[in-house]
Design a protein around this motif. Structure first.
Motif, PDB file in Angstrom:
ATOM      1  N   VAL A   1      24.500  -4.673   7.798  1.00 38.85           N
ATOM      2  CA  VAL A   1      24.609  -4.053   9.124  1.00 38.85           C
ATOM      3  C   VAL A   1      25.218  -5.030  10.131  1.00 38.85           C
ATOM      4  N   LEU A   2      24.795  -6.284  10.088  1.00 36.76           N
ATOM      5  CA  LEU A   2      25.230  -7.268  11.086  1.00 36.76           C
ATOM      6  C   LEU A   2      26.457  -8.062  10.663  1.00 36.76           C
ATOM      7  N   GLY A   3      26.703  -8.167   9.368  1.00 33.14           N
ATOM      8  CA  GLY A   3      27.758  -9.041   8.882  1.00 33.14           C
ATOM      9  C   GLY A   3      27.215 -10.420   8.579  1.00 33.14           C
ATOM     10  N   ASP A   4      27.851 -11.118   7.649  1.00 32.42           N
ATOM     11  CA  ASP A   4      27.336 -12.395   7.174  1.00 32.42           C
ATOM     12  C   ASP A   4      27.136 -13.428   8.288  1.00 32.42           C
ATOM     13  N   GLU A   5      28.143 -13.624   9.107  1.00 32.60           N
ATOM     14  CA  GLU A   5      28.079 -14.677  10.115  1.00 32.60           C
ATOM     15  C   GLU A   5      26.936 -14.447  11.086  1.00 32.60           C
ATOM     16  N   THR A   6      26.820 -13.213  11.573  1.00 29.39           N
ATOM     17  CA  THR A   6      25.768 -12.907  12.547  1.00 29.39           C
ATOM     18  C   THR A   6      24.398 -12.964  11.901  1.00 29.39           C
TER      19      THR A   6
END
Length: 878
Positions: A419-424
């Motif tokens: 949902v947020l993406g890896d980095e976030t």
């Protein structure tokens, strides 16, 4: 509609209808009550323990000095958790004795005066006892004369107060130090750094350990006894691998613990905090109650994690080692404030163990591990109960240590990463760790950190996945219009959306593959029904829904034969290839093209788990193509995990060629698991020498005793009377512990109406070995024999172990809910079995007539008892 997150124009139609779905079972019963966080009246600063043991008697003598600060004015009474210990004295800050009483599991100490929050005081308590819980004593006996002398503690959930008076709840953290006195030549491992080892004049030695980082009381640890140490360092951190005895070599230790340095570097780098404790010990102990326990700086693990090269062909320790190591951050450095948030410990450790798999082995093994976690949760949800992950209703805290907390917790973290993406996601993880290191945490704390890192309101996510229960049950289909060049994707959530189960909103990764390439997109699903139309250059060869398996879900997505054939060898997602192979077997079992494609997958797929799946499917398909492919793989396959599946599959084909292949595997195979599978398969295919091989294999040791257990099961199948005799013998105290449990289970299933078997199983409820008691209780639950009711009630009344209590409750419920119907069926089956045995005796010899008559008398008695129960039931019905 247009969505800014989608790269191509879409037409989306929404429907709010939901389909009916079976109601899941509720969690618990009338004994499950709401538990609120415990209110503290003081804050423990430090525990200082002095311990000495009489290992042969199972006794301990201890002294604990507890330094604390009151949290409220007029603090004049100290209440501690203390169970089954004799307190011999309590001394106040000035050295004066203090009055004390022990009522139930509360030790109350009159402090003699009032203290204020500004005060710091130390109370010293001397005590002794023979604990039944919390700390365990192993020593040789007549059944196991070679068993090592070991003492080890196990505090979680709330068991530490059985061996040291303390505040035994997870919302208080304190430093600790431990002085452990043991006989010369023995080791003692505890939390923190070893400050000193003193050789005493009486021939004993005292180890002084000190943990300067605060931790909860259930993480206090002592391991003492006949052990040897294997040491190394990583980036200046001392690593200690503690194993039983003196005979385990470095290669075996490395096989189990060798990846620890790499794991520490990986977790430290990704979490953004270096390993938080002074040292890291991993202690392998015998007869442990769990796979492992993450005591602060000193993990305890089952000695079964130590294994030889042959076991290593199929079994690895990395998952267990990584899980317990991850706990040193998630659970130890940050600890759930109360048991309703236990997923913050266990879900995190489970997911971070999988993340290490991704780091060490790559994305395919990682996705497979996540899929395995999902299936574990779905099985519990479908067959046991459904509950929210964050749940404050339970009977014992251990009730929450389940697939919802572990496996579903890991899957929810995985989904949040999508949902947020890896980095976030990693930014939020680092912020959560930094902000709450050395503190108690709740799910709200984690939510706030992830919201701050992402700049998004995540209330909807935490509400549906943590506060509510269940998962989306997706039903998906697609169609193609040659005229409009539009592909239609039709998505339904079919779960019954009411009560604790919602209609879920989630992003979904979808991918369309045509001859010209792939078209990925990210859909937002927030309705019970969604129809999406997308322009493409041609009819898709493959449509993927939830590409790479990010969503905790079930998925019903039937496809045409051509798409499955294409997907089985062209999908870059290993989960997609596995799914295609399974569907070819389920939907096109007799189709020649399908058989050929699955055989191609077995021979050529790059990932072992896909080949393993193909082997299993070919065993169900049978036929010439399947048999030829399996026989080729039996000789050519390099991965023992796949050979195991090939062996199982050959067992489904009763053919002389398959039997010949199985004999070759049995003769040449090194892997214990494959050898066990070969025995089972030869029994299943009714090989002429199967019984002879089983009799020989019953004497062959292996890691986990898989070969002996397969042999015992084979004898039960081929010669039930002899098999029951073998199982009865193997269940006896003194046999390998890994054989006793399956033997007990076999006795439960065979001779279901035999009073002698029930009596024997009842006797095993008092067995010295914990897991035999568990197996006996499970067997009695399965038999539902009313004659065991009194013994099970006695166990429930006297048990201190949460899992035994839960098992006893379930067994009694089974007796209440369905004992009569099952009892009648078991008695009738017993009568038939006895009659068959009587006929066999008569056919065998004239001298066996008396035995035959005895068997017939027992058969008549069983049938009469069945008729009596039926008659009484009918009268009650009238």
């Amino acid at each position: 509609m247009r969505s800014p997150s989608l790269p191509l124009p879409l037409l989306v139609l929404l429907t709010l209808a939901t389909a009916a779905f079976a109601e899941p079972k509720p969690f618990g019963d009338e004994t499950y009550t709401q538990h609120f966080p415990r209110l503290r009246t003081y804050d423990v600063q430090h525990y200082r323990l002095r311990l000495a043991f009489e290992a042969e008697k199972g006794e301990l003598k201890g002294e604990v000095a507890i330094t604390l600060k009151p949290l409220h004015p007029n603090f004049s009474r100290l209440d501690l958790d203390c169970a089954e210990l004799t307190v011999t004295s309590a001394v106040g800050p000035n050295g004066a004795p203090l009055k004390h009483t022990l009522a139930g599991q509360t030790l109350s100490i009159d402090l003699g005066r009032s203290y204020a929050p500004a005060d710091t005081l130390t109370v010293t308590i001397a005590y002794e006892g023979r604990p039944r819980k919390g700390i365990y004593f192993l020593r040789p006996d007549a059944g196991y004369p070679d068993k090592p002398v070991q003492i080890w503690s196990q505090g979680e959930d709330e068991d530490t107060h059985y061996w040291v008076p303390c505040y035994d709840y997870p919302n208080d953290l304190a430093t600790s130090e431990t002085f452990v006195t043991v006989p010369a030549g023995r080791l003692a491992i505890s939390n923190g750094r070893l400050l000193e080892t003193t050789e005493n004049a009486d021939g004993t030695r005292t180890f002084h350990w000190k943990e300067e980082i605060p931790h909860v009381s259930y993480l206090l640890s002592v391991v003492a006894g006949d052990f040897s140490e294997h040491k190394e360092e990583v980036d200046g951190l001392a690593l200690d691998y503690v194993v039983p005895g003196r005979k385990i070599d470095d290669a075996t230790v490395k096989r189990s613990f060798g990846q620890t340095p790499d794991m520490i570097r990986f977790f430290s780098s990704k979490i953004g905090r270096k390993f938080p404790w002074e040292k890291y010990a991993q202690c392998a102990v015998q007869d442990f109650l769990f796979g492992g326990m993450e005591n602060a700086s000193a993990t305890t693990l089952t000695h079964n994690t130590l294994h030889d090269e042959r076991a290593h062909l199929e079994s690895r320790s990395e998952g267990l080692v990584a899980h317990e190591l991850a706990h040193q951050w998630w659970g130890d450095l940050l600890t759930c404030a109360d048991w309703s948030h236990i997923w913050l410990n266990e879900g995190f450790a489970s997911y971070f163990a999988a993340l290490y798999t991704e780091h060490a082995l790559g994305p395919d093994d990682f996705r497979l591990e996540i899929q395995g976690a999902l299936e574990g949760y779905l099985n519990e949800d479908a067959h046991s109960y459904r509950r929210p992950i964050v749940c404050d209703r339970y009977f014992e805290p251990m009730d929450l240590f389940d697939a919802h907390s572990y496996e579903k917790g890991a899957c929810v973290l995985h989904h949040l990463r999508f949902v947020l993406g890896d980095e976030t996601w990693w930014k939020g993880i680092a912020l959560y760790a930094e902000r709450h290191a050395g503190k108690n945490v709740t799910t709200s704390d984690f939510k706030k950190a992830m919201e701050e890192a992402s700049g998004k309101d995540l209330g909807w996510f935490f509400d549906q996945w943590l506060a509510k229960a269940g998962h989306p049950d997706f039903q998906v289909s697609w169609d193609w219009s040659d005229e409009t060049k539009l592909v239609g994707l039709h998505i339904k959530q079919t779960q019954k959306a009411e009560g604790i189960t919602p209609v879920f909103q989630t992003p979904v990764a979808v991918e369309f593959t045509t001859a010209k390439g792939k078209t990925p997109l990210r859909l937002q699903v927030a309705q019970a029904e969604l129809h999406v139309y997308l322009p493409l250059d041609a009819k898709p060869l493959l449509v993927a829904f939830d590409k790479y398996g990010w969503i905790p879900k079930t998925l019903d997505f039937p496809k045409a034969k051509e798409e499955y054939l294409y997907q089985a060898t062209n999908d870059d997602d290993c989960l997609g290839r596995i799914k295609a192979v399974k569907e070819l077997g389920a939907r096109l079992k007799d189709d020649g093209d399908a058989q050929g494609k699955v055989a191609e997958v077995l021979a050529n797929d790059k990932f072992w788990a896909v080949r393993r799946t193909a082997a299993g499917v070919l065993g169900d398909m049978k036929g010439e193509k399947a048999l030829a492919a399996l026989l080729t793989a039996a000789g050519a396959e390099k991965d023992a995990r796949v050979r195991h599946a090939v062996t199982d599959a050959l067992g489904n084909i009763a053919d002389d060629r398959s039997r010949d292949g199985l004999h070759k595997l049995w003769e040449k195979e090194e892997s214990y698991g494959v050898r066990a599978a070969a025995i089972s398969a030869l029994v299943k295919t009714k090989a002429k020498d199967a019984l002879e091989l089983c009799t020989k294999a019953l004497l062959e040791p292996s890691h986990g005793e898989g070969i002996r257990n397969a042999a015992m099961a084979g004898i039960l199948e081929l010669d039930p009377a002899e098999g029951v005799s073998v199982a009865w013998n193997q269940a006896r105290y003194g046999n390998p512990t890994h054989v006793r449990g399956p033997a007990v289970g076999a006795l439960a299933r065979h001779r279901p109406g035999d009073a002698g078997v029930t009596d024997y199983l009842v006797s095993l409820l008092d067995d010295p070995y914990y897991w035999t008691r568990v197996s006996a209780l499970d067997a009695l639950k399965e038999r539902a024999d009313p004659r065991a009711k009194e013994a099970i009630e006695k166990l429930l009344a006297g048990a201190v172990d949460g899992r035994l209590k839960k098992g006893a409750k379930e067994a009694l419920k089974r007796l209440r809910d369905g004992s009569e119907e099952k009892r009648v069926a078991d008695l009738k089956e017993e009568a038939k079995r006895l009659e068959r045995e009587a006929i066999q005796k008569e056919a065998a010899s004239k001298t066996s007539q008396a035995e035959a008559e005895e068997l017939r008398a027992r058969a008549k008695k069983s049938m009469a008892e069945a008729e009596r129960i039926e008659k009484e039931g009918a009268l009650r019905g009238k």
